[in-house]
Design a protein around this motif. Structure first.
Motif, PDB file in Angstrom:
ATOM      1  N   UNK A  69     -74.419  32.289  14.751  1.00 56.46           N
ATOM      2  CA  UNK A  69     -75.267  33.200  15.522  1.00 56.46           C
ATOM      3  C   UNK A  69     -74.452  33.940  16.562  1.00 56.46           C
ATOM      4  N   UNK A  70     -73.686  33.202  17.352  1.00 56.45           N
ATOM      5  CA  UNK A  70     -72.899  33.827  18.422  1.00 56.45           C
ATOM      6  C   UNK A  70     -71.784  34.678  17.834  1.00 56.45           C
ATOM      7  N   UNK A  71     -71.179  34.216  16.740  1.00 52.87           N
ATOM      8  CA  UNK A  71     -70.106  34.991  16.117  1.00 52.87           C
ATOM      9  C   UNK A  71     -70.629  36.333  15.619  1.00 52.87           C
ATOM     10  N   UNK A  72     -71.803  36.320  14.986  1.00 53.84           N
ATOM     11  CA  UNK A  72     -72.382  37.573  14.493  1.00 53.84           C
ATOM     12  C   UNK A  72     -72.737  38.504  15.643  1.00 53.84           C
ATOM     13  N   UNK A  73     -73.315  37.940  16.694  1.00 54.66           N
ATOM     14  CA  UNK A  73     -73.668  38.749  17.877  1.00 54.66           C
ATOM     15  C   UNK A  73     -72.423  39.356  18.503  1.00 54.66           C
ATOM     16  N   UNK A  74     -71.378  38.528  18.668  1.00 57.18           N
ATOM     17  CA  UNK A  74     -70.151  39.020  19.295  1.00 57.18           C
ATOM     18  C   UNK A  74     -69.502  40.117  18.468  1.00 57.18           C
ATOM     19  N   UNK A  75     -69.583  39.986  17.158  1.00 51.67           N
ATOM     20  CA  UNK A  75     -68.925  40.963  16.297  1.00 51.67           C
ATOM     21  C   UNK A  75     -69.688  42.280  16.215  1.00 51.67           C
ATOM     22  N   UNK A  76     -71.015  42.240  16.381  1.00 52.43           N
ATOM     23  CA  UNK A  76     -71.823  43.441  16.130  1.00 52.43           C
ATOM     24  C   UNK A  76     -72.417  44.061  17.389  1.00 52.43           C
ATOM     25  N   UNK A  77     -72.723  43.237  18.391  1.00 49.52           N
ATOM     26  CA  UNK A  77     -73.521  43.765  19.496  1.00 49.52           C
ATOM     27  C   UNK A  77     -72.749  43.953  20.791  1.00 49.52           C
ATOM     28  N   UNK A  78     -71.614  43.336  20.911  1.00 47.21           N
ATOM     29  CA  UNK A  78     -70.890  43.371  22.182  1.00 47.21           C
ATOM     30  C   UNK A  78     -69.791  44.422  22.109  1.00 47.21           C
ATOM     31  N   UNK A  79     -69.768  45.322  23.080  1.00 47.19           N
ATOM     32  CA  UNK A  79     -68.712  46.340  23.151  1.00 47.19           C
ATOM     33  C   UNK A  79     -67.783  46.049  24.319  1.00 47.19           C
ATOM     34  N   UNK A  80     -67.512  44.793  24.504  1.00 46.94           N
ATOM     35  CA  UNK A  80     -66.628  44.324  25.569  1.00 46.94           C
ATOM     36  C   UNK A  80     -65.579  43.399  24.952  1.00 46.94           C
ATOM     37  N   UNK A  81     -64.480  43.139  25.687  1.00 47.62           N
ATOM     38  CA  UNK A  81     -63.519  42.149  25.174  1.00 47.62           C
ATOM     39  C   UNK A  81     -64.187  40.787  25.002  1.00 47.62           C
ATOM     40  N   UNK A  82     -63.993  40.172  23.848  1.00 45.17           N
ATOM     41  CA  UNK A  82     -64.567  38.855  23.576  1.00 45.17           C
ATOM     42  C   UNK A  82     -63.426  37.880  23.333  1.00 45.17           C
ATOM     43  N   UNK A  83     -63.277  36.925  24.231  1.00 43.27           N
ATOM     44  CA  UNK A  83     -62.276  35.867  24.068  1.00 43.27           C
ATOM     45  C   UNK A  83     -62.972  34.653  23.472  1.00 43.27           C
ATOM     46  N   UNK A  84     -62.589  34.294  22.270  1.00 43.44           N
ATOM     47  CA  UNK A  84     -63.237  33.175  21.558  1.00 43.44           C
ATOM     48  C   UNK A  84     -62.301  31.971  21.582  1.00 43.44           C
ATOM     49  N   UNK A  85     -62.847  30.810  21.930  1.00 49.11           N
ATOM     50  CA  UNK A  85     -62.064  29.574  21.919  1.00 49.11           C
ATOM     51  C   UNK A  85     -62.924  28.455  21.366  1.00 49.11           C
ATOM     52  N   UNK A  86     -62.424  27.786  20.339  1.00 44.05           N
ATOM     53  CA  UNK A  86     -63.099  26.628  19.767  1.00 44.05           C
ATOM     54  C   UNK A  86     -62.439  25.373  20.309  1.00 44.05           C
TER      55      UNK A  86
END
Length: 885
Positions: A69-86
Motif C-alpha cells: 500500500x505505502x509503496x504504491x502510494x509513494x510511487x504514484x502520489x508523492x511528488x517529493x523525495x521518498x527515502x525508503x528503508x526496510x
C-alpha cells in the motif's frame, strides 16, 4: 560529541555499515507491486494526509498489505523525495539503523552535509547526530518523506527516542511514515493530542467484500457475492489470506466449493493456506522452497548452491511473479515471506530430519567464497561446523575483530557456543582470542601453545601465514597483559616476518597492524623506553582513521598522552588525551570499549592543577575499560594517580594503601617502581617520617628526570640539601623535561636558597616557577612546597614578575579553585543544563522538555545565578568544572 562522526573523506567512502558489511541496497528499494496488486483508492486518499502531518503510522498484522500500500502510494502520489528503508530482520542496533537511514536519505537524493557524521558502533549513537540531522532537515523548503518499513523490528528504545527527537525538531522538513506490525515506541499520544498523526490500522487495511471480489478477479476468479462475503468473513479481510486463497482455489476444479471447505480441519487459516501453496508446487519447486527457507536473503547463486540445482533464477522469478510468497527485493535478491519461511522450515524438519546443518554448511561455503565473511560465519555456526567457522575467521585474518571494531561483541557471542571438541590450529586460536578478550591470560596461553604445536609444520601457504600471524598477534597481546616486554618484541618480530606473505589480508584488516603496534608501544612504555614506545604508538595514531582501528588509535593516543604527562608536559598531554577521547566519540564507540588511559592522564593533569573534583570524576569514569586493554601500564597509572589524589586531599594513609599492592607483571617497570617509591616517600614525609621517606629513594631510577626531581624534593625534606642539589645538577631537568617537572625543580632550588638565607635567589626562582606554572595552570607544586613559600607568594605582584617585567595576570585561577555552587541545581535545571551543553536553542530545549520557552528562560536565569555566570558558554564551562555534566 558522541556516537559518530567522520570527516568529508570518511563520508565519501561511506560504503559499509558500522558492522563492516556493505550496505544492502535492497533495503532502500521501494518494493515492486505484483501484477495482481489491487490499488484501493480509499487507502491512498487517507495516506495523502501523510503530507499534512509529521507522522503517519500504517499498523497491521503480517500479510495485511501494509508495505505494498505505502509503496504504491509513494510511487504514484508523492511528488517529493521518498527515502525508503526496510528494517533488518535481525533487528538493527542504533548505530546500524542510523547509518542505514542516512544512506537512505542520500539514495533518495537528499544532500546531507558531511558534518552530520557517520555512526561506527552498531549498538549506539550519541546525541550529536540526531541534533545535526534535525537541524539540516528543518532548513528544507520542501519536506522529504521517510518510509520506515517493518519498523516493528526496531526494538531499541534509544533509537525510537532519537527518531522522535529528529521528527519533532525537523519541523516541516520531514514527513515520517512507519509501516509496522506493532505499536511503535514513539509517544503516539502526544502526536494524537496535537493532531499530528495519520493512522491506518488493521481494520482499515482489511479488504471489503467489493475489494475482495476485485482482487479475486485479478487472479482469474469470479465468485458470487455471497461466496466472496463468506470468504472475507472467514479471513477477516486479511490480504495475504485472500491472495493465498486465490492461488489455491485457482487450481481447483470448483473454486467456490474449495473456498467453502478449505478451513474444515485446520486450526488456523495461515497454516492451512501456506501448506496448500507448498503442496500445489511441483516436487522440484517444493524442494527448492524447503531448502532456501534456512536463508534470510538469497540470490539465484546462493539458492543453487544450497539446493544443488542450476535453474533457481527462473524458478524464483516465476514464484515472485505468481506472488507465491517469494518476494523480489531488487538487485537479484529474494526472500521468503516470514510466515511462509517459518512454515517451510517446520515442513523441512518433518520431511528431511537432520537436513538443516548440511544446508547451512553449503550456504556457509558459498558465502565464504563470495567474500561475505559475516554471513558465512553465521551459517557455519548454525551448522555447528566450528572447524570451518574458525578456519574461515583465521584464514581471513579477522581475529582482530575479537578486540576492536563493531563486530567484537557479535564475534564473542558467535563463538561462545563452540565446544572443546573442535580440533586444529584455527579453533585453538579462536579459543585463545576469546579468553584473551576477557583478560584470561593463562587460559589464552594454554590454547596458544596448542595452536603453535599444530602449526609446527608451516608450509608457507597464505592460509598458514594468516594463522601464524594471528598467533603472533595473540602472543603479543598475552605478553602485554602479562607485563613481559621482551616477549612482545619477539612476537612483533615474528609478525613482521609474515607481513609480506599476506599483503591483501592486511589491507582488508588494518586493525591487525594497529593492534600489534599498540601492543608493542605499550610494552615499551612499561619497560621505560619512552622514545621507542612513542615511535610505535605514533605509527598507530597517524594511521588512517576508521571504525576497525578506532580503539587501537584511541589507546595509542592515550598512551602518547601518558608519555607527555610523565615527562612533565601537562598541556600537551591534555591535548593528546582529548584527541584520544574524540577518536572513540567520532565513531560512536562506548566508553567501555577502550582503555580509558586518556581519562587517567586527564585526571593526573587535574591533580597537578589542583582540580581535585575533576580528577576524581575522571578516575571514576576510567574504570570501565576493555578487559584486553587492562594491562600493567593502565593498572599502574590508575594506582599512582589515585594515590596522588589522596596525597593532594591530605590523606597519606589512603595514598599508601593505593600503591601498596604491586601491579602484577613478569618484569618490573622502572618508572612505575620509582613512582610508587616516590608516592610512598611523600606519604611518609606528610606523616613526619623523613628518614623512612629518604630510605625509599634507592628504588627511584636515575634515568627518569621527573622521578629524579621528586627524589630531590624528598632529599631536601630529609635535610640532605647538598644531595638534592647534586641530583638536580646531574639530571638537568630544565633541558630535558616539561613545565610540571621544571617548576618543581625550581621550587626545590628556591627552598634550598631560602634555607641558606639567600632570599633574593629564592624569590627569583619562585617568580620563574610562577611564570611557568601560569601557562600550564599548575597549582599543586606550590601547595606541596610547604610553609616556606608563602612569603614569596605574598610578595609576588600579580602585575610584575621578579625580574621587573610585566608578568601574566594570574587571576583567581592560579591560587583559588572556582567558587562553589551556593545553591544546588534542581532536577529540571540540570535537564536544561544538559541540553544547553548540546548547543540546543531555547526553543529546542522547550520542545524537548515539553515546556514553554518562557519556562526554559526562567530555568536558565536560575542556573546562571546558582553558577555565578552570565552566559551560556560560561554556564557549560562552569558546570564541567564542578562535575555537573
Amino acid at each position: 560529541m558522541t556516537g559518530l562522526e567522520e570527516d568529508d573523506s570518511a563520508v565519501a567512502e561511506d560504503h559499509a555499515d558500522p558492522r563492516g558489511d556493505p550496505f544492502l541496497r535492497t533495503r532502500f528499494a521501494v518494493p515492486a507491486r505484483p501484477v495482481t496488486y489491487l490499488r484501493r483508492e480509499r487507502l491512498t486518499r487517507h495516506l495523502d494526509q501523510a503530507l499534512r502531518t509529521p507522522l503517519t503510522m500504517v499498523n497491521g498484522a503480517a500479510g495485511a498489505g501494509k508495505t505494498l500500500l505505502v509503496a504504491d502510494w509513494a510511487a504514484r502520489r508523492v511528488r517529493l523525495p521518498v527515502a525508503w528503508l526496510t528494517a533488518d530482520a535481525a533487528g538493527d542496533g542504533p548505530g546500524v539503523f542510523w547509518a542505514y537511514l542516512l544512506r537512505a536519505l542520500r539514495t533518495a537524493g537528499v544532500a546531507l552535509p558531511a558534518g552530520i557524521g557517520v555512526p561506527a558502533d552498531a549498538t549506539r549513537v550519541g546525541p550529536a547526530l540526531p541534533v545535526r540531522l534535525a537541524a539540516e532537515l528543518s532548513g528544507r523548503e520542501r519536506p522529504v518523506v521517510v518510509v520506515l518499513d517493518e519498523f516493528d523490528r526496531v526494538t531499541a528504545p534509544e533509537t525510537a527516542g532519537q527518531l522522535d527527537f529528529v521528527l519533532r525538531h525537523a519541523g516541516t522538513g520531514l514527513r515520517l511514515v512507519l509501516v509496522t506490525r506493532t505499536e511503535p515506541l514513539l509517544p503516539l499520544h502526544r502526536y494524537r493530542a496535537a493532531g499530528e498523526l495519520t493512522e491506518i490500522r488493521g481494520a482499515e487495511l482489511a479488504f471489503t467484500s467489493h475489494e475482495a471480489a476485485q482482487l479475486l478477479e485479478l487472479h482469474g476468479l469470479r465468485l458470487p457475492p455471497a461466496a466472496v462475503s463468506a470468504l472475507v468473513e472467514r479471513t477477516g479481510g486479511w490480504a495475504a489470506g485472500l491472495r493465498l486463497c486465490a492461488l489455491a482455489a485457482g487450481q481447483s476444479p470448483d473454486p467456490e466449493v474449495y473456498l467453502k471447505e478449505f478451513e474444515a480441519d485446520r486450526s488456523t487459516v495461515a497454516d492451512f493456506l501456506l501448506a496448500e501453496v507448498l503442496k500445489r508446487q511441483d516436487a522440484g519447486t517444493q524442494e527448492l522452497l524447503l531448502r532456501v527457507s534456512v536463508l534470510d536473503r538469497f540470490g539465484p547463486g546462493l539458492a543453487n548452491a544450497v539446493t544443488g540445482r542450476d535453474d533457481a533464477e527462473a524458478v524464483l522469478a516465476r514464484l515472485s511473479r505468481e506472488n507465491a510468497f517469494v518476494e523480489h527485493l531488487g538487485h537479484g535478491l529474494y526472500r521468503l515471506h516470514p510466515l511462509f519461511a517459518e512454515i517451510l522450515r517446520a515442513h523441512l524438519r518433518m520431511r528431511r530430519p537432520g537436513a538443516e546443518p548440511g544446508l547451512h554448511r553449503r550456504a556457509a561455503a558459498w558465502l565464504r567464497r563470495s567474500g561475505a565473511l559475516g554471513e558465512a560465519l553465521a551459517h557455519g555456526a548454525a551448522a555447528d561446523d566450528w572447524e570451518f567457522t574458525a578456519g574461515a575467521l583465521i584464514d581471513d585474518l579477522a581475529v582482530g575483530q575479537f578486540f576492536t571494531g563493531p563486530r567484537s561483541e557479535a564475534m564473542a557471542e558467535l563463538f561462545a557456543a563452540m565446544g572443546q571438541d573442535s580440533a586444529g590450529p584455527a579453533p585453538e586460536l579462536v579459543r585463545a582470542a576469546g579468553l584473551l578478550a576477557r583478560r584470561d591470560v593463562d587460559g589464552g596461553l594454554a590454547h596458544l601453545r596448542r595452536a603453535r604445536h599444530e602449526l609446527a609444520g608451516y608450509d608457507g601457504t597464505a592460509d598458514e601465514a594468516a594463522a601464524r600471524l594471528s598467533c603472533a598477534l595473540l602472543e603479543a597481546l598475552a605478553a602485554r597483559l602479562a607485563g613481559a616486554p621482551d616477549r612482545v618484541e619477539d612476537a612483533a618480530r615474528a609478525a613482521e616476518g609474515l607481513w609480506d606473505a599476506v599483503p591483501e589480508l592486511l589491507d582488508r584488516h588494518p586493525e591487525v597492524t594497529a593492534l600489534l603496534l599498540d601492543h608493542l608501544g605499550s610494552a615499551r612504555l612499561w619497560a621505560g623506553h619512552f622514545e621507542e614506545a612513542r615511535a610505535a604508538l605514533n605509527r598507530v595514531a597517524e594511521s588512517v582513521p576508521g571504525a576497525a582501528t578506532a580503539l587501537p588509535r584511541e589507546d595509542s593516543l592515550g598512551r602518547l598522552a601518558l608519555i607527555d604527562q610523565l615527562n612533565g608536559w601537562p598541556g600537551r598531554a591534555e591535548r593528546r588525551a582529548r584527541e584520544a577521547l574524540a577518536e572513540t566519540e567520532r565513531f560512536g564507540l562506548p566508553r567501555s570499549s577502550g582503555s580509558g588511559v586518556e581519562r587517567l592522564v586527564l585526571a593526573a593533569v587535574a591533580v597537578d592543577r589542583d582540580e581535585l573534583g575533576q580528577a576524581q570524576a575522571l578516575l571514576d569514569t576510567s574504570a570501565d575499560a576493555h578487559p584486553a586493554l587492562r594491562d600493567p601500564v593502565l593498572e599502574a597509572c590508575r594506582a599512582l594517580t589515585t594515590a596522588r589524589l589522596h596525597l593532594a586531599r591530605g590523606d597519606p594513609g589512603a595514598a599508601l594503601r593505593a600503591v601498596e599492592p604491586e601491579v602484577p607483571a613478569d618484569v618490573a617497570s622502572p618508572w612505575v617502581r620509582g613512582g610508587t617509591a616516590l608516592v610512598a616517600a611523600a606519604a611518609h614525609l606528610a606523616e613526619g617520617r623523613a628518614r623512612t621517606a629518604a630510605g625509599l629513594l634507592a628504588r627511584v631510577p636515575d634515568g627518569q628526570v621527573a622521578c629524579a626531581v621528586e627524589a630531590a624534593r624528598v632529599q631536601l625534606a630529609a635535610g640532605r640539601t647538598a644531595a638534592a642539589l647534586r641530583l638536580l645538577d646531574r639530571v638537568d631537568p630544565e633541558g630535558r623535561a616539561g613545565p610540571a617537572v621544571t617548576v618543581r625543580a625550581a621550587l626545590v632550588r628556591a627552598q634550598a636558597a631560602d634555607e641558606a638565607g639567600d632570599g633574593e635567589t629564592a624569590r627569583g626562582l619562585v617568580g620563574r616557577a610562577l611564570a611557568e606554572a601560569r601557562r600550564e595552570r599548575l597549582r599543586r607544586p606550590f601547595a606541596e612546597a610547604g610553609p616556606w613559600i608563602r612569603p614569596y607568594l605574598r610578595s609576588a605582584s600579580p602585575h610584575r614578575s621578579t625580574t621587573g617585567r610585566p608578568a601574566p595576570r594570574s587571576g583567581p585561577s592560579l591560587h583559588e579553585p572556582p567558587p562553589p555552587v551556593v545553591e544546588e541545581l534542581s532536577g529540571r535545571e540540570r535537564d536544561v543544563l544538559r541540553r544547553l551543553a548540546l548547543t540546543m536553542s531555547t526553543e529546542e530545549i522547550a520542545a524537548d522538555l515539553y515546556v514553554s520557552v518562557n519556562t526554559v528562560k526562567t530555568h536558565l536565569k536560575s542556573v546562571y545565578r546558582k553558577l555565578t555566570v552570565n552566559r551560556r558558554n560560561e554556564a557549560v564551562r562552569r558546570a564541567r568544572e564542578l562535575d555537573l555534566l
